[in-house]
Design a protein around this motif. Structure first.
Motif, mmCIF file in Angstrom:
data_model
loop_
_atom_site.group_PDB
_atom_site.id
_atom_site.type_symbol
_atom_site.label_atom_id
_atom_site.label_comp_id
_atom_site.label_asym_id
_atom_site.label_seq_id
_atom_site.Cartn_x
_atom_site.Cartn_y
_atom_site.Cartn_z
ATOM 1 N N UNK A 18 0.828 -1.203 0.000
ATOM 2 C CA UNK A 18 0.000 0.000 0.000
ATOM 3 C C UNK A 18 0.864 1.255 0.000
ATOM 4 N N UNK A 19 1.884 1.239 0.846
ATOM 5 C CA UNK A 19 2.750 2.409 0.951
ATOM 6 C C UNK A 19 3.453 2.693 -0.367
ATOM 7 N N UNK A 20 3.884 1.645 -1.031
ATOM 8 C CA UNK A 20 4.566 1.830 -2.313
ATOM 9 C C UNK A 20 3.605 2.424 -3.339
ATOM 10 N N UNK A 21 2.402 1.864 -3.388
ATOM 11 C CA UNK A 21 1.427 2.372 -4.352
ATOM 12 C C UNK A 21 1.130 3.844 -4.100
ATOM 13 N N UNK A 22 1.020 4.190 -2.833
ATOM 14 C CA UNK A 22 0.692 5.571 -2.500
ATOM 15 C C UNK A 22 1.845 6.517 -2.798
ATOM 16 N N UNK A 23 3.052 6.076 -2.491
ATOM 17 C CA UNK A 23 4.201 6.968 -2.632
ATOM 18 C C UNK A 23 4.660 7.077 -4.078
#
Lengths: 240, 240
Positions: A18-23
DNA sequence: CGCCGTCTTGCGTGAACCCGCAGCTTGTTG
DNA sequence: CAACAAGCTGCGGGTTCACGCAAGACGGCG
């Protein structure tokens, strides 16, 4: 852009996803691996240049995996995302990072913001990002200040493995006396001589074993470092 | 019914929270603690009889916390939810569980189902639930079969701490020779005598240090066990 | 070049360690 | 009770460790 996630824990893995997708909205695909072994394989198959991984995985150690990945493609960018900032880990990582490679070391306790910032800095800007807490250790361990020399660290590992002075001398190509010199030097730095109450001499330690113990308590050694050292030792023993 | 969750990792904590709510609809309130220290305090304040907790927390070890909690209220039901099944953990837990107390040991790798089942079994039915994998270790370690006696384990810890034979003999109230007897016995069981190629004697180990090393590799010792042992040692040293 | 600090090596000593042998105390079993 | 296994203890000796002392090797610096 493709990002490969190598992480043991399913919860942490999906959080990372999730963090990767968001960042990184520009990131097309995110691949997941649940341990170091399949991580290596996926990195090879996908020629993935961007990796986020945990150190400390049961199947194959993060440092091991990173080493083989970097051996094949030194320009790979890796962000280590770890629970701990043990000096043993920091030392292990900085030992294997190729010249000029961009990498990062962020603690799992860091905020979402910091993680995302690190992701962008490394994968987009090719910058190294080292967590502040980790950075301090790195200075100490690599610089000579207050830290341990490579040769001191080396002999520390050797006695932790349980080698005799003689065996160490053969392995490292030194005389017996030199090995013992380094040991003394190590005992000094580890401050093993606390005879506690120096009034009567009974409260004394076995220096060799005690040195390993305090190094371990200080996180200078940890399981993964010893595991790796043991493997190297077996290799050497087989070789001769 | 109140349930107290003691867990380092925020992700795991919220996962646990959800699992508890789902498995125990009759559960009114769920309280969370992010380390052992506040966990102890909350357990005291809320007189909470149902606890789920992690071993291996940075601030205060799970085993430490469980010990003080059980000391105050032995009927407390605790489910340990851990990443590892190290023999050191298993041994540590079974050393402190009060007679007749209901407790559980479930690995984090277990399925949701199994976790929820364990929650209900322990908190509702007052039954002990031990993960299969853990169970095997427990048999081995407590039964004498193939495992280690308490006295052998004790001396293993002592040499890991770095004590001399003499110091050990004073601490345990034994003669010097008895200490050395136990050491021999320990070396036997740990199989430290692999001189590799027994043709020439060069490949030899320092038995004492090597014993600690193989015990560590076999998960007979781990960080938290040594940390605890070190604390006890300091206590003893201060006492005299 | 000579001086100095760091690293290496050899020698020697006292302590700690590893262990075989043998005598003694227990608890268990027939 | 006798017999036996298991654990504790002392003795003795061979080995490894820890370390002071001192002599060389190597590199920088005035």
């Amino acid at each position: 852009m493709k990002v490969l996630i190598i992480e043991d824990d399913p919860l942490h893995r999906s959080y990372l996803h999730e963090a990767v997708s968001a960042a990184l909205p520009e990131c097309g695909t995110v691949i997941e691996a649940e341990n170091g072994t399949v991580g290596e394989k996926l990195a090879r198959d996908h020629k993935s240049a961007h990796i986020v991984m945990d150190l400390q995985m049961t199947s194959r150690n993060g440092i091991e995996a990173a080493r083989t990945i970097w051996k094949e493609r030194p320009e790979t960018r890796i962000l280590f995302w770890s629970n701990y900032s043990d000096e043993a880990y920091v030392r292990g990582v900085s030992r294997i990072v190729p010249d000029g490679a961009a990498y990062g070391y962020v603690l799992k306790s860091a905020s979402d913001e910091r993680l995302k910032l690190a992701l962008r800095s490394i994968f987009i800007e090719s910058q190294c990002v080292i967590d502040r807490e980790v950075r301090g250790l790195q200075q100490k361990s690599l610089g000579q200040t207050k830290g341990f020399t490579d040769s001191e660290y080396e002999i520390l590992v050797d006695i932790a493995l349980g080698l005799t002075d003689r065996t160490i001398s053969k392995r490292r190509g030194l005389s017996l006396r030199s090995v013992q010199n380094r040991l003394q030097q190590l005992y000094d730095k580890l401050d093993v001589y606390q005879s506690v109450g120096d009034d009567h001499e009974d409260g004394r330690f076995n220096l060799r074993a005690r040195a390993v113990m305090v190094a371990f308590l200080r996180k200078l050694l940890n399981y993964s470092a010893l595991e790796r050292a043991e493997a190297e030792l077996q290799e050497w023993l087989d070789g001769k």
